[in-house]
Design an enzyme around this catalytic site. Structure first.
Site, PDB file in Angstrom:
ATOM      1  N   HIS A 139       0.832  -1.220   0.000  1.00 55.24           N
ATOM      2  CA  HIS A 139       0.000   0.000   0.000  1.00 55.24           C
ATOM      3  C   HIS A 139       0.860   1.261   0.000  1.00 55.24           C
ATOM      4  O   HIS A 139       0.438   2.306   0.479  1.00 55.24           O
ATOM      5  CB  HIS A 139      -0.950   0.040   1.200  1.00 55.24           C
ATOM      6  CG  HIS A 139      -1.652  -1.262   1.455  1.00 55.24           C
ATOM      7  ND1 HIS A 139      -2.873  -1.585   0.907  1.00 55.24           N
ATOM      8  CD2 HIS A 139      -1.272  -2.349   2.180  1.00 55.24           C
ATOM      9  CE1 HIS A 139      -3.231  -2.794   1.299  1.00 55.24           C
ATOM     10  NE2 HIS A 139      -2.268  -3.285   2.064  1.00 55.24           N
ATOM     11  N   SER A 193      14.290  21.576 -16.778  1.00 54.49           N
ATOM     12  CA  SER A 193      13.070  22.347 -16.963  1.00 54.49           C
ATOM     13  C   SER A 193      13.445  23.687 -17.559  1.00 54.49           C
ATOM     14  O   SER A 193      14.509  24.225 -17.277  1.00 54.49           O
ATOM     15  CB  SER A 193      12.393  22.537 -15.606  1.00 54.49           C
ATOM     16  OG  SER A 193      11.559  23.679 -15.645  1.00 54.49           O
ATOM     17  N   LYS A 203      15.833  21.588 -11.680  1.00 53.60           N
ATOM     18  CA  LYS A 203      15.164  20.313 -11.924  1.00 53.60           C
ATOM     19  C   LYS A 203      15.895  19.363 -12.857  1.00 53.60           C
ATOM     20  O   LYS A 203      16.540  19.770 -13.807  1.00 53.60           O
ATOM     21  CB  LYS A 203      13.765  20.578 -12.489  1.00 53.60           C
ATOM     22  CG  LYS A 203      12.904  21.253 -11.454  1.00 53.60           C
ATOM     23  CD  LYS A 203      11.458  20.990 -11.652  1.00 53.60           C
ATOM     24  CE  LYS A 203      11.110  19.529 -11.512  1.00 53.60           C
ATOM     25  NZ  LYS A 203       9.686  19.325 -11.734  1.00 53.60           N
ATOM     26  N   GLU A 242       9.326   8.151 -17.400  1.00 61.18           N
ATOM     27  CA  GLU A 242       7.963   8.677 -17.570  1.00 61.18           C
ATOM     28  C   GLU A 242       7.416   8.339 -18.959  1.00 61.18           C
ATOM     29  O   GLU A 242       6.265   7.939 -19.119  1.00 61.18           O
ATOM     30  CB  GLU A 242       7.955  10.193 -17.376  1.00 61.18           C
ATOM     31  CG  GLU A 242       8.082  10.597 -15.922  1.00 61.18           C
ATOM     32  CD  GLU A 242       8.181  12.109 -15.762  1.00 61.18           C
ATOM     33  OE1 GLU A 242       7.463  12.649 -14.941  1.00 61.18           O
ATOM     34  OE2 GLU A 242       8.981  12.749 -16.464  1.00 61.18           O
TER      35      GLU A 242
END
Ligand code: ARG
Length: 483
Positions: free
Chosen positions: A164, A291, A297, A304
């Site tokens: 979980h 970025s 970043k 992804e």
């Protein structure tokens, strides 16, 4: 149909038609700009078919020689980028056949004896897909090897195992990597099984009903390597089924989808692990991007995208299976729509496997003889995280069970101990013995052996468990399997 008509109308089939196709219809129905990718399989299939026709006395030896010469020329032209693909000629099959006839005359026109584009295309797709499955299996071995190398280096590194997404129990990072090795090994198994059903010969089914020529289908199957493990030829046994079903492509897409789902789960974990809040791993800069607005970043674009591309491949599976639904026997032009999803599935899967092998395991550097630039692991961050969530609570319960407490009671006792630890903001292993004994008087000093992460890990010494001893045994087994 005379040679003249063939040339004039530039179509492989038309003496019957009174008006030419509109440009829109031509564009709509033609497949050459994507199915030209099957050219090699098409020529391989034609050579096997022609050789069999000659052996059976259906065409002459001279015809065969002409066909072989013409197809060799076409092969050379295509490889050199000099072949002129014509939209007017609809698909890869008609393009190659028309050119062959142009090159060698009547022999070219005899090639199609006892054959139809319906059994031809089914054969081509199967031959092509078989080769791609073999490449995919090599890539799956590479990826498993990369994961295995990372596992080997980090058998003793401890991180929190989750259920979980809540800290559950401490596990070895090597063990975690091996979970993915298992998944990809099953993907390879699935691919090998699909391959057996892909590797069957439709040729000889002709348009749908078989043919009146005395073909030797088993000979063609053998020539094309469509044989089982014992060398027996694998021939589709019903002509209607042979030309109409694309279940082999659907099965492949399903196996590819599962493999991408495994990649997607790994991607998700990599993304979580490399977020600042976890800081468990880093991936090499070349797999990330910056970025345009936030200078600090580094975004995990590759994982992804892999997660995103999984949707695309699963979409192709849906497309292919829906394509089949509701088609009456036998061949229907619907089936031409199998190619783009199938091609894209293969391309996406291959690229993804390649990039993941490198991103996880690094790239071989010939100068150092080592693989470099794979994922780097922050063992301290992982251990710190494992210490946070009372990951050894189960171990305390198991300890009490060994002292004679029923498991349910032990579970309840430990819940109280965890509550106390939470209140004092310490780990279970930091509670003084006297405090632990208040929860149960049978607790002794040796409890601290199991309350430590490493102690906990070592106790999970069951087959398939996370104890380093078991992880090493599994690594050895995988090494042997992949050797
Ligand atoms: N391009 C077609 C396909 O991909 C080849 C078979 C065409 N057969 C036919 N009868 N029109 O399925």
């Amino acid at each position: 149909m005379s040679q003249n008509q063939f040339d004039k109308k530039s179509q492989g089939w038309s003496a019957l038609f009174s008006e030419p196709m509109s440009d829109l219809v031509k564009r709509y129905t033609s497949s050459v700009f994507f199915d030209k990718r099957l050219w090699q399989a098409d020529i391989t299939g034609s050579l096997a078919h022609a050789e069999m026709l000659a052996t059976q006395g259906i065409i002459s030896r001279q015809d065969l020689a002409d066909i072989e010469r013409g197809l060799a020329q076409i092969t050379a032209d295509i490889e050199a980028g000099a072949f002129e693909w014509k939209l007017d000629l609809e698909d890869v099959h008609l393009n190659i056949e028309a050119r062959l006839t142009q090159l060698v005359g009547d022999a070219g026109k005899r090639l199609h004896t006892g054959r139809s584009r319906n059994d031809q295309v089914a054969t081509d797709v199967r031959l092509w897909l078989r080769g791609e499955i073999d490449l995919i299996n090599t890539l799956l071995i590479d990826l498993q090897t990369s994961l295995l190398e990372v596992a080997e280096k980090h058998v003793e590194v401890i991180l929190p195992g989750f259920t979980h997404l809540q800290v559950a129990q401490p596990i070895s990072f090597g063990h975690h990597m091996l979970a993915y090795v298992e998944m990809f090994s099953r993907d390879a198994e699935r691919m090998a099984e699909v391959r057996q059903r892909v590797n069957r010969l439709p040729l000889g089914a002709a348009a749908l009903a078989g043919t009146s020529y005395p073909l030797d289908r088993e000979r063609v199957a053998k020539t094309l390597g469509m044989v089982d493990a014992t060398g027996q030829p694998q021939v589709c046994q019903n002509s209607l089924d042979a030309v109409s079903d694309r279940d082999f492509a659907i099965e492949f897409a399903a196996a590819a989808s599962l493999c991408m789902v495994h990649i997607s789960r790994l991607s998700e974990e990599l993304i979580i692990w490399m977020s600042q809040n976890f800081g468990f791993i880093k991936i090499a800069d070349r797999f990330t991007t910056g970025s345009s607005i936030m200078p600090q970043k580094k975004n995990p674009d590759v994982p992804e995208l892999a997660r995103g591309k999984t949707g695309r491949v699963v979409g192709h599976l849906m497309g292919l299976i829906t394509l089949m639904k509701g088609q009456p026997l036998a061949y229907n032009k619907d089936n031409q729509e199998d190619k783009e999803p199938l091609f894209d599935t293969v391309d996406t899967l291959k690229d993804t496997l390649r990039i993941f092998s490198e991103m996880v395991g690094g790239q071989f550097n010939p100068a150092t003889g080592q693989k470099e630039g794979g994922i780097s692991v922050n063992a301290e961050a992982m251990e710190r995280a494992a210490l946070k969530g009372y990951a050894t609570a189960t171990d305390l319960a198991d300890y009490l069970v060994k002292k004679g407490l029923p498991f349910r009671d032990a579970h309840e006792t430990v819940a109280h101990a965890v509550k106390a630890a939470v209140t004092h903001q310490v780990d279970l292993s930091e509670l003084p013995l006297a405090v632990l004994q208040e929860f149960n008087p049978t607790i002794e000093k040796d409890v601290f052996d199991v309350l430590s992460l490493r102690g906990s890990l070592n106790t999970r010494n069951v087959l398939g468990g996370t104890a380093p001893r078991q992880v090493r045994l599994q690594i050895a087994r995988h090494r042997q399997r992949l050797a």
